[in-house]
Write an enzyme that holds these catalytic residues in place. Structure first.
Site, PDB file in Angstrom:
ATOM      1  N   LYS A 114       0.814  -0.568  -0.053  1.00 57.34           N
ATOM      2  CA  LYS A 114      -0.025  -0.356  -0.036  1.00 57.34           C
ATOM      3  C   LYS A 114       1.266   0.867  -0.112  1.00 57.34           C
ATOM      4  O   LYS A 114       1.760   1.902   0.907  1.00 57.34           O
ATOM      5  CB  LYS A 114      -0.196   0.132   1.281  1.00 57.34           C
ATOM      6  N   CYS A 440      37.501  14.493  29.247  1.00 57.83           N
ATOM      7  CA  CYS A 440      36.302  15.006  29.066  1.00 57.83           C
ATOM      8  C   CYS A 440      35.955  13.516  29.570  1.00 57.83           C
ATOM      9  O   CYS A 440      35.715  12.515  28.793  1.00 57.83           O
ATOM     10  CB  CYS A 440      35.299  15.486  27.748  1.00 57.83           C
TER      11      CYS A 440
HETATM   12  S1  IVH Z   1      -6.201  -0.425  -4.984  1.00 57.69           S
HETATM   13  C1  IVH Z   1     -10.380  -0.811  -5.726  1.00 57.69           C
HETATM   14  N1  IVH Z   1      -4.304  -0.910  -4.214  1.00 57.69           N
HETATM   15  O1  IVH Z   1      -5.269   3.561  -0.318  1.00 57.69           O
HETATM   16  C2  IVH Z   1      -9.597  -0.152  -4.902  1.00 57.69           C
HETATM   17  N2  IVH Z   1      -5.047   1.276  -3.970  1.00 57.69           N
HETATM   18  O2  IVH Z   1      -7.934   3.452   0.809  1.00 57.69           O
HETATM   19  C3  IVH Z   1      -8.675   0.844  -5.161  1.00 57.69           C
HETATM   20  N3  IVH Z   1      -3.936   3.084  -2.294  1.00 57.69           N
HETATM   21  O3  IVH Z   1      -6.965   5.937  -2.541  1.00 57.69           O
HETATM   22  C4  IVH Z   1      -7.202   1.147  -4.523  1.00 57.69           C
HETATM   23  N4  IVH Z   1      -1.721   1.106  -2.342  1.00 57.69           N
HETATM   24  O4  IVH Z   1      -4.505   5.822  -2.987  1.00 57.69           O
HETATM   25  C5  IVH Z   1      -4.836   0.068  -4.437  1.00 57.69           C
HETATM   26  N5  IVH Z   1      -1.935  -1.351  -4.235  1.00 57.69           N
HETATM   27  C6  IVH Z   1      -3.274  -0.300  -3.478  1.00 57.69           C
HETATM   28  C7  IVH Z   1      -2.899   0.672  -3.408  1.00 57.69           C
HETATM   29  C8  IVH Z   1      -3.772   1.365  -2.949  1.00 57.69           C
HETATM   30  C9  IVH Z   1      -2.024   2.671  -2.789  1.00 57.69           C
HETATM   31  C10 IVH Z   1      -4.682   3.547  -1.455  1.00 57.69           C
HETATM   32  C11 IVH Z   1      -5.135   4.569  -2.866  1.00 57.69           C
HETATM   33  C12 IVH Z   1      -5.969   4.641  -2.516  1.00 57.69           C
HETATM   34  C13 IVH Z   1      -6.653   4.593  -1.224  1.00 57.69           C
HETATM   35  C14 IVH Z   1      -7.816   3.468  -0.748  1.00 57.69           C
END
Ligand code: IVH
Length: 698
Positions: A114, A440
């Site tokens: 993420k 020191c």
């Molecule tokens: S998928 C249908 N994959 O997380 C799912 N999101 O809470 C759509 N994000 O606004 C999102 N890494 O900014 C997805 N590997 C990843 C991600 C990711 C970061 C963030 C993204 C989104 C938020 C969702």
């Protein structure tokens, strides 16, 4: 002469290809200079032939006009969010729900990091990038096309060499600022009096929302695709998320190399732990793992609740930044007398550990942050790095009725808080130092701790607490005194330390434990008597002589006496010893006190291996500086370094323009990114092993 339109097309194709190789395939196909030549030729031709203008030309990434605001963009397919989980049990429940509703006892997931950046959508029509937008509220975002064009890994045109390109393709993913780019930007900002960025995420957000794309281009951003929006026609054979990612990659979009598939709850949790362990080594910030049910038919069966899919979840890692309060600001005196200001904090949990102190690095950093007692601050702790204060929350600074801050700006003391000697700051240096030297107690203690440390003399068990007592009760003045300590000295010292701390030992039992401990320490000190010259040189704590310089010196001189006798000019001949280090070494050995310590070490039975000087500029890697980064499967980095040195290489810890080869193992991070940016030759472990085998050194 060839037709200019044909030449323009040819140049665009070659530059796009080079970008694709560099950003997507990790393959630095052409030298920077050649790339620049192609770019300049294309710019000149386009200027002379305005009829050939094309928004997807590689020349169109920078230099667009600033705008006064961002237009709104309605997303044709809404941009969803993800449900969050922190505990493993929540993941167990999530997978159980899927197993129950799909009837699949071991469902396959697509697992990804993420990313801690900003979600965006990229719209391609007939393969050409036409619009990029922020997520906004999920239905409507802002048009940031001009800024996204400056992100070099976002293709302006999709590749059609692996199959047809759909008429409409709306790709979603994350824009982020790599850690190395963040560090470099902040270094630049500091040197130029510009505002620094608080963290990479703010860096990415701020850059994308720049009204002037030329400003965005100065802050290098990156992008990974991870989801689909509107797609006019899905190609045959793309029935899972992982297949979709492979398809996007074939179209030339960047896909995170960490993305993979994992089966069932055990599979996703194993991924979570593996990625979590490597979190700090990744070249970008992440705040969790994301699990997506891989099969599209199963995704459809699970459906959605409100704005989040029921087939995907974000499993978060503990936050690396938290807020707390500064209760006091102290200074610590290090081995070389360096004064480090330290913030004493109201205890706070950061990434699973209670933090009570955070470094403020030096006087410049204190001034930059303007940290004062009473301030609310953000502290950051990432991996093994010492916790640091990253910024002050200005609105929460305690103030009097007139609105004036309760506490004045913090200033470093002008005399050493430990020994009272003057504090000096050399011109051009950021560090202020106590001038007391080994007078020191703080410096003496640190010198002993360094001397005993694992990579120096390796005296196991001689930790901070004993060193404190040894120095404070006057048992040791110099490192050589360690080798004269007796069992009785240790027992005596332990008794005095216990008395001071108010612990009364239960006579017989405690006496036995104490003597066992003292015996161990004595034998550890004894064992350290037989050592290697390079360890002694490192252990002496000569300023700027780290492990690698100590090794080089040991090899170059072979023995201690010729090194002690060497003047600055001779020392400058040693590979990688510059004028400053040469002067430090010469001064160190000219100091009578230091010569006495060395004589006393010898008199107390410390021996080291000596041999003939090795100054050959021979070997297949002679004259090359090699940097090892990431983990190797077949040997430790130290072992690999020794083998490379045996072949003439100089092994260094940091990547610079002078680096010849970077050997990147598993989970190589920012050093690899820097090497790629500098166009340095990069080897993987396999190439290293082949090379070592070819040179009889495997
Ligand atoms: S998928 C249908 N994959 O997380 C799912 N999101 O809470 C759509 N994000 O606004 C999102 N890494 O900014 C997805 N590997 C990843 C991600 C990711 C970061 C963030 C993204 C989104 C938020 C969702």
């Amino acid at each position: 002469m060839t037709d200019p339109a044909a030449r323009i097309a040819e140049l665009r194709r070659r530059i796009d290809d080079a970008n694709h190789r560099y950003y997507i395939l990790d393959d630095n196909s052409i030298p920077d200079a050649e790339y620049d030549r192609l770019m300049r030729e294309l710019e000149a031709l386009e200027a002379a032939h305005p009829e050939c203008a094309d928004v997807s030309s590689p020349t169109q990434r920078v230099g667009n006009q600033p705008s006064s605001k961002f237009e709104e963009v309605a997303h044709s397919v809404p941009m969803l969010s993800l449900g969050n989980a922190f505990a493993d049990e929540e993941i167990v429940d999530f997978v159980a729900r899927i197993e129950k509703e799909t009837g699949d006892g071991a469902p396959m997931f697509s697992v990804e990091p993420k990313f801690d950046g900003l979600a965006i959508s990229l719209r391609y029509e007939h393969g050409v990038f036409v619009r990029g937008a922020t997520r906004g509220d999920g239905s409507t975002g802002e048009d940031v096309t001009a800024n996204l064009r400056t992100v070099k890994c976002i293709p302006l045109r999709l590749r059609d060499d692996a199959g047809p390109v759909p008429d409409v393709l709306d790709v979603r993913g994350e824009v982020f600022m790599p850690k190395a780019a963040f560090d470099r930007y902040n270094a630049w900002a500091l040197a130029n009096g510009e505002k620094t960025l608080a963290n990479p995420r703010n860096g990415a957000a701020g850059s994308l929302r720049q009204l002037d794309p030329r400003m965005t281009a100065k802050r290098p951003l990156s992008f990974y695709a991870y989801a689909l929006g509107e797609v006019s026609a899905m190609p045959a054979g793309v029935d899972t998320h992982s297949q979709a990612l492979a398809w996007l990659k074939a179209l030339g979009l960047p896909i995170c190399p960490e993305a993979r598939t994992a089966r069932g709850v055990d599979g996703v949790l194993a991924f979570y732990r593996d990625l979590g362990a490597r979190r700090d080594a990744l070249p970008y910030d992440i705040d969790g793992s994301v699990y997506k049910l891989d099969r599209y038919d199963q995704q459809r069966a699970m459906g959605f609740v409100s704005r989040a899919p029921r087939w995907a979840i974000a499993h978060k890692y503990p936050a690396q930044e938290e807020m707390t309060f500064v209760e006091a600001i102290d200074v610590q005196v290090g081995r070389t007398g360096a004064l480090t200001p330290v913030a004493r904090l109201k205890p706070v949990q950061v990434a699973g550990v209670v933090v009570t102190n955070a470094t403020l690095h030096n006087a410049d950093q204190v001034a930059r942050l303007d940290v004062r007692v009473g301030d609310a601050v953000i502290v950051r702790r990432a991996g093994d790095v010492i916790p640091e204060v990253v910024r002050v929350i200005d609105e929460r600074r305690p103030r009097d009725a007139a609105g004036e801050p309760l506490y004045p700006p913090y200033a470093l003391p002008t005399v050493c808080p430990v020994c009272g000697s003057a504090v000096e700051r050399e011109e051009g240096e950021v560090v202020a130092r106590c001038t007391g030297g080994l007078f020191c107690a703080a410096q003496r203690k640190q010198a002993l701790i360094h001397f005993a440390s694992r990579r120096a003399m390796d005296i196991e068990g001689l930790g901070e607490r004993f060193v404190d007592a040894l120095v404070e009760f006057g048992y040791v003045k110099t490192v050589a005194d360690l080798y004269r300590l007796t069992l009785d000295d240790f027992l005596d010292m332990k008794r005095r330390a216990d008395e001071r701390e108010g612990t009364t030992p239960e006579t017989v039992k405690a006496g036995k434990v104490a003597s066992k401990w003292a015996e161990n320490l004595i034998s550890a000190i004894d064992a350290s008597r037989d050592t290697a010259l390079e360890r002694v040189l490192f252990a002496l704590g000569i300023r700027d002589v780290g492990e690698s310089t100590a090794k080089t010196l040991a090899r170059y001189f072979g023995a201690l006496d010729p090194l002690m006798a060497a003047d600055e000019d001779t020392l400058k001949q040693v590979p990688d010893v510059g004028p400053i280090v040469a002067a430090r070494i010469a001064h160190f050995f000219a100091e009578p006190h230091n010569r006495e310590v060395i004589a006393a070490l010898r008199a107390n039975g410390v021996r080291w291996t000596e041999g003939a000087p090795q100054r050959s500029s021979e070997g297949p890697l002679a004259g090359k500086t090699v940097v090892l980064t990431g983990g190797l499967a077949s040997m430790s980095r130290d072992e690999a370094g020794a083998k490379l040195e045996a072949l003439g290489a100089k092994v260094s810890g940091s990547v610079s323009k002078k680096t010849g080869i970077v050997i990147a193992g598993e989970a190589a991070g920012s050093k690899l990114v820097k090497a790629q940016e500098l166009g340095i030759e990069i080897w993987d472990e396999e190439k290293l092993l082949v090379f070592l085998a070819e040179h009889d050194n495997a």
